[in-house]
Design an enzyme around this catalytic site. Structure first.
Site, PDB file in Angstrom:
ATOM      1  N   SER A   1     -10.278   0.150   6.807  1.00 37.69           N
ATOM      2  CA  SER A   1      -9.579   0.300   5.526  1.00 37.69           C
ATOM      3  C   SER A   1      -9.104  -1.001   4.901  1.00 37.69           C
ATOM      4  CB  SER A   1      -8.381   1.246   5.694  1.00 37.69           C
ATOM      5  OG  SER A   1      -8.824   2.565   5.884  1.00 37.69           O
TER       6      SER A   1
ATOM      7  N   LYS B   1       0.836  -1.198   0.000  1.00 33.25           N
ATOM      8  CA  LYS B   1       0.000   0.000   0.000  1.00 33.25           C
ATOM      9  C   LYS B   1       0.874   1.252   0.000  1.00 33.25           C
ATOM     10  CE  LYS B   1      -3.939   1.877   2.639  1.00 33.25           C
ATOM     11  NZ  LYS B   1      -4.816   1.608   3.804  1.00 33.25           N
TER      12      LYS B   1
ATOM     13  N   SER C   1      -9.321   2.526   2.825  1.00 30.67           N
ATOM     14  CA  SER C   1      -8.280   3.173   2.053  1.00 30.67           C
ATOM     15  C   SER C   1      -7.364   2.187   1.313  1.00 30.67           C
ATOM     16  CB  SER C   1      -7.421   4.057   2.964  1.00 30.67           C
ATOM     17  OG  SER C   1      -6.790   3.309   3.970  1.00 30.67           O
TER      18      SER C   1
END
Length: 474
Positions: free
Chosen positions: A180, A81, A156
């Site tokens: 997330s 990420k 996210s």
């Protein structure tokens, strides 16, 4: 050797078995991924930063080791990420402020993955600083949902989830404060786990114990998820709250097939509106446990303080981590980030003391709840995937929300309990969009959580629903 198409469709565990047998190499996998990314990622925008040269160099070094001695992942490629540092690779955090930053040192979680045979080949897209459950930013734009390219992939960890769904990753790294890992898993029809605090070691940034945010795995199946968690977990001296590695692997726990005896289902945890179709789909999935002889009852712990508690702790986290950016780069921050920081700066010691006391109470109630129930099931997200143009969900089932994160209450309430939780596919809406079921385990109970989720995964029969080719807007 299997064709590239067959490799892309294979589970992570099956690919690792092939790596250990020597029937494929890490370089073969990188070739397959690079071809798949060229084929589909232009439509999805899941992996905006690629580092295949670095990955091939790492793969060649790993291949100098004998088969069977290349770690848990044995050369399996992994995307990271874009909030997390990878040495020599752009790490933008989805912000124009950091759009050209190239760290010289990796986060310890990346080092751990590489020590365990992971090969880093890409960074996955994320909203600016991970703020918000819709993945878009000013650096790379929006990540689209492979199930319907007009819809959000959530956030996210939306880039990671969309990569898994569209076949440009077998497993992926993500992080979770208020859902997330779980929301994108729900929107994209894959599996995402928020582990216990400390289960996955990470380099401290602004506080030694950021108790609301954790790092975790994402995958297409529960066993693949367990494989990734095995490769991520374990203590590290740089992370003072990290937990020791358990004597039995999580993948072994999944394969043992231990069935829960009594589970609870809640349509809303008593704190949030939920789309009626999501309730119907998740309830049906939860009740399927009864077919395996499991007692299913409607119940949930008392979580009434969750909204107030989470908003204070989240605001405090943004204030301590982003204050200097507000002072120096305010004009480059998105409105939601500015709002979060400013909310944090308004907090008093009394506000923080109350929130911490509430969290202790919520965790204690959850602990007591799991003296009766083995698992708690509920919707992972209160709505099906919504149009990408919506920055966030403003209302649900007639209820309007006060701010851009309140619609995430069903996941951030579980964050506050300190219990591990995952989202897994449990069905589809009438328009063919995936719906995720949140499965919550007892404190530090990842093994029993994953085992129970695997049992339900077998019952529901949705294990092979991904990867898919991106589908145009309906």
């Amino acid at each position: 050797m299997a064709s590239q198409q067959d490799l892309i469709k294979a589970t992570a565990c099956a690919v690792v078995d092939q790596l250990n047998a020597g029937t494929v190499t890490p370089l073969d996998l990188l070739d397959a991924l690079e071809a798949r990314i060229k084929e589909v990622d232009g439509q999805v925008n899941a992996l905006p930063i690629l580092c295949f040269d670095r990955a091939r160099d790492a793969a060649k070094e790993l291949m100098k080791k004998p088969l069977g001695e290349r770690g848990i992942l044995a050369g399996l490629p992994v995307p990271i990420k874009d909030l997390t540092a990878v040495a020599g690779v752009r790490t933008t955090q989805g912000s124009p402020i950091y759009k050209d930053v190239v760290p010289t040192k990796s986060n310890v979680l990346v080092e751990r993955l590489e020590e365990n045979g992971g090969v880093i080949y890409a960074k996955s897209n994320t909203p600016e600083f991970g703020a918000g459950a819709n993945t878009f930013n000013e650096v790379f734009g929006a990540t689209l949902n492979p199930w319907d390219l007009s819809k959000s992939a959530a956030g996210s960890s939306g880039g990671a989830a969309a990569a898994l769904a569209s076949g440009t990753a077998w497993i992926a790294h993500g992080s979770d404060m208020g859902g997330s890992l779980r929301n994108p898993a729900s929107f994209c029809g894959i599996v995402g786990l928020r582990p216990s605090v400390g289960r996955v070691a990470s380099t401290p940034a602004v506080a030694l114990a950021r108790m609301v945010s954790v790092q975790g795995p994402m995958a297409r199946t529960v066993e693949d998820l367990a494989l990734m968690l095995d490769a991520m977990s374990g203590e590290h001296p740089a992370d003072l709250i990290s937990l020791p590695k358990l004597p039995t692997s999580f993948r072994s726990a999944v394969r043992a097939g231990t069935k829960p005896k009594r589970i609870a289902y809640s349509p809303d945890l008593g704190i949030t509106p939920v789309d009626p179709e999501v309730v119907a789909i998740t309830r049906k999935a939860a009740m399927a446990f009864a077919d395996a002889g499991v007692i299913v009852e409607e119940a949930h712990p008392d979580l009434r303080e969750a909204h107030e508690c989470f908003h204070v702790l989240r605001a405090y986290d943004f204030a301590i981590s982003k204050l200097q950016l507000l002072r120096d780069k305010r004009d480059q921050l998105k409105p939601e980030v500015i709002w979060n920081i400013e909310q944090g700066l308004k907090l008093t010691v009394d506000d923080l003391a109350k929130a911490e006391a509430q969290r202790v109470t919520l965790a204690a109630r959850a602990y007591e709840f799991f003296q009766t129930y083995d698992l708690l099931l509920c919707p992972a997200t209160i709505t099906p995937p919504f149009p990408i143009e919506q920055r966030y969900l403003a209302e649900c089932n007639g209820t309007k929300f006060d701010n851009y994160v309140q619609w995430l209450g069903i996941v951030y309430a579980i964050t506050l309990t300190c219990c591990p939780a995952l989202s897994m596919p449990c069905g589809f809406t009438s328009t063919g969009l995936p719906v995720g079921l949140q499965v919550v385990g007892p404190p530090r109970g990842e093994a029993s959580l994953l085992a129970g989720a695997r049992v339900l995964e077998d019952i529901l029969g949705l294990r092979d629903s991904t990867p898919i080719d991106p589908r145009p807007a309906k």
